[in-house]
Design a protein around this motif. Structure first.
Motif, PDB file in Angstrom:
ATOM      1  N   ASP A   1     -56.397  10.636 -24.505  1.00 46.74           N
ATOM      2  CA  ASP A   1     -55.363  11.545 -24.977  1.00 46.74           C
ATOM      3  C   ASP A   1     -55.669  12.965 -24.501  1.00 46.74           C
ATOM      4  N   GLY A   2     -54.669  13.608 -23.902  1.00 48.28           N
ATOM      5  CA  GLY A   2     -54.861  14.963 -23.409  1.00 48.28           C
ATOM      6  C   GLY A   2     -55.135  15.053 -21.922  1.00 48.28           C
ATOM      7  N   ASP A   3     -55.432  13.908 -21.266  1.00 48.07           N
ATOM      8  CA  ASP A   3     -55.635  13.893 -19.816  1.00 48.07           C
ATOM      9  C   ASP A   3     -54.302  14.094 -19.097  1.00 48.07           C
ATOM     10  N   ILE A   4     -54.391  14.488 -17.825  1.00 45.89           N
ATOM     11  CA  ILE A   4     -53.264  14.348 -16.918  1.00 45.89           C
ATOM     12  C   ILE A   4     -53.729  13.513 -15.740  1.00 45.89           C
ATOM     13  N   ILE A   5     -52.820  12.711 -15.200  1.00 43.63           N
ATOM     14  CA  ILE A   5     -53.177  11.836 -14.079  1.00 43.63           C
ATOM     15  C   ILE A   5     -52.129  11.947 -12.983  1.00 43.63           C
ATOM     16  N   SER A   6     -52.610  12.178 -11.763  1.00 43.26           N
ATOM     17  CA  SER A   6     -51.738  12.189 -10.593  1.00 43.26           C
ATOM     18  C   SER A   6     -51.861  10.838  -9.893  1.00 43.26           C
ATOM     19  N   ILE A   7     -50.725  10.196  -9.678  1.00 45.76           N
ATOM     20  CA  ILE A   7     -50.681   8.915  -8.977  1.00 45.76           C
ATOM     21  C   ILE A   7     -49.945   9.119  -7.659  1.00 45.76           C
ATOM     22  N   ASP A   8     -50.627   8.772  -6.585  1.00 44.41           N
ATOM     23  CA  ASP A   8     -50.085   8.898  -5.234  1.00 44.41           C
ATOM     24  C   ASP A   8     -50.070   7.500  -4.633  1.00 44.41           C
ATOM     25  N   MET A   9     -48.933   7.094  -4.040  1.00 37.43           N
ATOM     26  CA  MET A   9     -48.856   5.724  -3.529  1.00 37.43           C
ATOM     27  C   MET A   9     -47.682   5.582  -2.572  1.00 37.43           C
TER      28      MET A   9
ATOM     29  N   CYS B   1     -53.797   6.093  -5.379  1.00 41.71           N
ATOM     30  CA  CYS B   1     -54.782   7.120  -5.684  1.00 41.71           C
ATOM     31  C   CYS B   1     -54.508   7.559  -7.119  1.00 41.71           C
ATOM     32  N   ALA B   2     -55.523   7.552  -7.954  1.00 40.03           N
ATOM     33  CA  ALA B   2     -55.389   7.892  -9.373  1.00 40.03           C
ATOM     34  C   ALA B   2     -56.348   9.034  -9.681  1.00 40.03           C
TER      35      ALA B   2
ATOM     36  N   ASP C   1     -69.035  12.530  -3.677  1.00 41.15           N
ATOM     37  CA  ASP C   1     -69.930  11.666  -2.905  1.00 41.15           C
ATOM     38  C   ASP C   1     -69.299  10.330  -2.520  1.00 41.15           C
ATOM     39  N   ASP C   2     -68.166   9.960  -3.171  1.00 43.24           N
ATOM     40  CA  ASP C   2     -67.505   8.709  -2.785  1.00 43.24           C
ATOM     41  C   ASP C   2     -66.724   8.863  -1.472  1.00 43.24           C
ATOM     42  N   ASP C   3     -66.732  10.080  -0.915  1.00 43.50           N
ATOM     43  CA  ASP C   3     -66.072  10.409   0.354  1.00 43.50           C
ATOM     44  C   ASP C   3     -64.549  10.375   0.285  1.00 43.50           C
ATOM     45  N   TRP C   4     -64.000  10.304  -0.925  1.00 48.00           N
ATOM     46  CA  TRP C   4     -62.549  10.285  -1.088  1.00 48.00           C
ATOM     47  C   TRP C   4     -62.040  11.299  -2.114  1.00 48.00           C
ATOM     48  N   THR C   5     -62.599  11.267  -3.303  1.00 48.71           N
ATOM     49  CA  THR C   5     -62.039  12.045  -4.402  1.00 48.71           C
ATOM     50  C   THR C   5     -62.195  13.537  -4.166  1.00 48.71           C
ATOM     51  N   VAL C   6     -61.064  14.252  -4.163  1.00 49.67           N
ATOM     52  CA  VAL C   6     -61.054  15.701  -3.967  1.00 49.67           C
ATOM     53  C   VAL C   6     -60.898  16.372  -5.326  1.00 49.67           C
ATOM     54  N   VAL C   7     -61.802  17.299  -5.649  1.00 51.65           N
ATOM     55  CA  VAL C   7     -61.784  17.972  -6.949  1.00 51.65           C
ATOM     56  C   VAL C   7     -61.732  19.480  -6.755  1.00 51.65           C
ATOM     57  N   THR C   8     -61.250  20.183  -7.778  1.00 48.30           N
ATOM     58  CA  THR C   8     -61.268  21.650  -7.739  1.00 48.30           C
ATOM     59  C   THR C   8     -62.703  22.140  -7.889  1.00 48.30           C
TER      60      THR C   8
ATOM     61  N   HIS D   1     -56.724  11.499  -4.161  1.00 48.45           N
ATOM     62  CA  HIS D   1     -57.598  10.452  -3.613  1.00 48.45           C
ATOM     63  C   HIS D   1     -58.609   9.915  -4.620  1.00 48.45           C
ATOM     64  N   GLY D   2     -58.327  10.061  -5.916  1.00 45.88           N
ATOM     65  CA  GLY D   2     -59.182   9.453  -6.926  1.00 45.88           C
ATOM     66  C   GLY D   2     -59.118   7.938  -6.833  1.00 45.88           C
ATOM     67  N   ILE D   3     -60.273   7.287  -6.776  1.00 45.15           N
ATOM     68  CA  ILE D   3     -60.338   5.829  -6.620  1.00 45.15           C
ATOM     69  C   ILE D   3     -60.225   5.156  -7.989  1.00 45.15           C
ATOM     70  N   PRO D   4     -59.263   4.240  -8.164  1.00 43.66           N
ATOM     71  CA  PRO D   4     -59.136   3.540  -9.447  1.00 43.66           C
ATOM     72  C   PRO D   4     -60.408   2.779  -9.810  1.00 43.66           C
ATOM     73  N   SER D   5     -60.690   2.742 -11.118  1.00 38.74           N
ATOM     74  CA  SER D   5     -61.903   2.078 -11.601  1.00 38.74           C
ATOM     75  C   SER D   5     -61.687   1.588 -13.031  1.00 38.74           C
ATOM     76  N   LYS D   6     -62.330   0.481 -13.358  1.00 41.15           N
ATOM     77  CA  LYS D   6     -62.268  -0.014 -14.737  1.00 41.15           C
ATOM     78  C   LYS D   6     -63.007   0.922 -15.678  1.00 41.15           C
ATOM     79  N   HIS D   7     -63.890   1.746 -15.116  1.00 47.35           N
ATOM     80  CA  HIS D   7     -64.663   2.682 -15.923  1.00 47.35           C
ATOM     81  C   HIS D   7     -63.928   4.003 -16.152  1.00 47.35           C
ATOM     82  N   LYS D   8     -62.857   4.227 -15.422  1.00 47.10           N
ATOM     83  CA  LYS D   8     -62.084   5.457 -15.592  1.00 47.10           C
ATOM     84  C   LYS D   8     -60.931   5.155 -16.545  1.00 47.10           C
ATOM     85  N   VAL D   9     -61.180   5.381 -17.820  1.00 48.06           N
ATOM     86  CA  VAL D   9     -60.216   5.045 -18.876  1.00 48.06           C
ATOM     87  C   VAL D   9     -59.524   6.325 -19.345  1.00 48.06           C
ATOM     88  N   LEU D  10     -58.212   6.305 -19.369  1.00 46.63           N
ATOM     89  CA  LEU D  10     -57.438   7.490 -19.733  1.00 46.63           C
ATOM     90  C   LEU D  10     -57.617   7.835 -21.204  1.00 46.63           C
TER      91      LEU D  10
END
Length: 248
Positions: A88-96, A68-69, A216-223, A77-86
């Motif tokens: 500068d300044g982002d934070i990313i939580s990786i769960d696995m 989960c990215a 709407d992807d039924d997975w990604t949980v956002v604030t 529960h963020g779904i990895p994607s080639k379109h989700k490019v990190l």
């Protein structure tokens, strides 16, 4: 039903957790501006397969990836994607986690992408520290609420929110076992902890309000308020005097 793991079973879990611990070191080095979350996912899949393990998130209730990215306001529960490019300044939580010889591991970390704000770094730090504040209360005979209350008190005393809709869990031959492990609660309440219990303790913390929604992807949980979120998790074993952290 809560299961108590034997010494041999705990050793099996150590091996599974060791792989996940090693994989975090690889992914942390990969987290840079310009890298897609799909690249991280492919690296994780290849690592687990190389070491004879099965990614336990992949195809779990239909989840389509190894990790989960979750980026910025994405809690989990963020779904990895080639379109989700990190960036500068982002934070990313990786769960696995993985299954090795029938035993599960599960852990999460939040990483900085390039140079991040002081506030984002503080959120990451407080989330991690809340885990360690919580496990100070863990030992044979303690109540689960002691752990939960310690996490909540530390997070809220630092001005952050504790997610209520998602909690930690027992772990072993299944990824999700009893008991549920909330990151909020009352000391002195809840299940009595016993040596040999395996728990996935995972504070999920928001910079703003704790309310969340599923996309709407039924997975990604956002604030709900768009605030940043961080996640920190380890698999632990309850002992007579405290706990052993298997994924650290």
């Amino acid at each position: 039903m809560i299961s108590i793991k034997s010494a041999k079973q705990i050793e099996k879990m150590r091996e599974s957790c060791k792989l996940t611990k090693e994989l975090f070191l690889i992914l942390e080095d990969m987290v840079k501006p310009g890298v897609s979350t799909l690249e991280l996912d492919k690296a994780a899949y290849n690592f687990y397969k190389k070491h004879g393990a099965t990614p336990n998130f992949l195809n779990y209730d239909g989840y389509p990836a190894t990790i989960c990215a979750s980026v910025n306001d994405e809690v989990v529960h963020g779904i990895p994607s080639k379109h989700k490019v990190l960036k500068d300044g982002d934070i990313i939580s990786i769960d696995m986690g993985c299954i090795l010889d029938g035993w599960h591991s599960d852990a999460a970390r939040t990483f900085a992408v390039g140079k991040i704000s002081e506030e984002a770094q503080r959120l990451i730090d407080v989330t991690r520290e809340s885990f360690f504040e919580g496990i100070k209360k863990v030992k044979h005979g303690a109540k689960l609420g002691d752990l939960s209350a310690a996490i909540q008190n530390y997070v809220e005393s630092n001005g952050y929110g504790v997610v209520r809709d998602l909690v930690g869990h027992g772990i072993g031959r299944l990824m999700h076992e009893d008991p549920s492990v909330p990151n909020f609660g009352k000391a002195g309440h809840g299940v009595k902890l016993a040596a040999g219990m395996a728990l996935a303790v995972e504070p999920m913390v928001t910079a703003g309000d704790y309310h969340v929604s599923v996309l709407d992807d039924d997975w990604t949980v956002v604030t709900d308020d768009g605030s940043l979120a961080a996640h920190y998790e380890n698999t632990i074993i309850v002992t007579r005097e405290g706990c052993e952290i298997l994924t650290l």
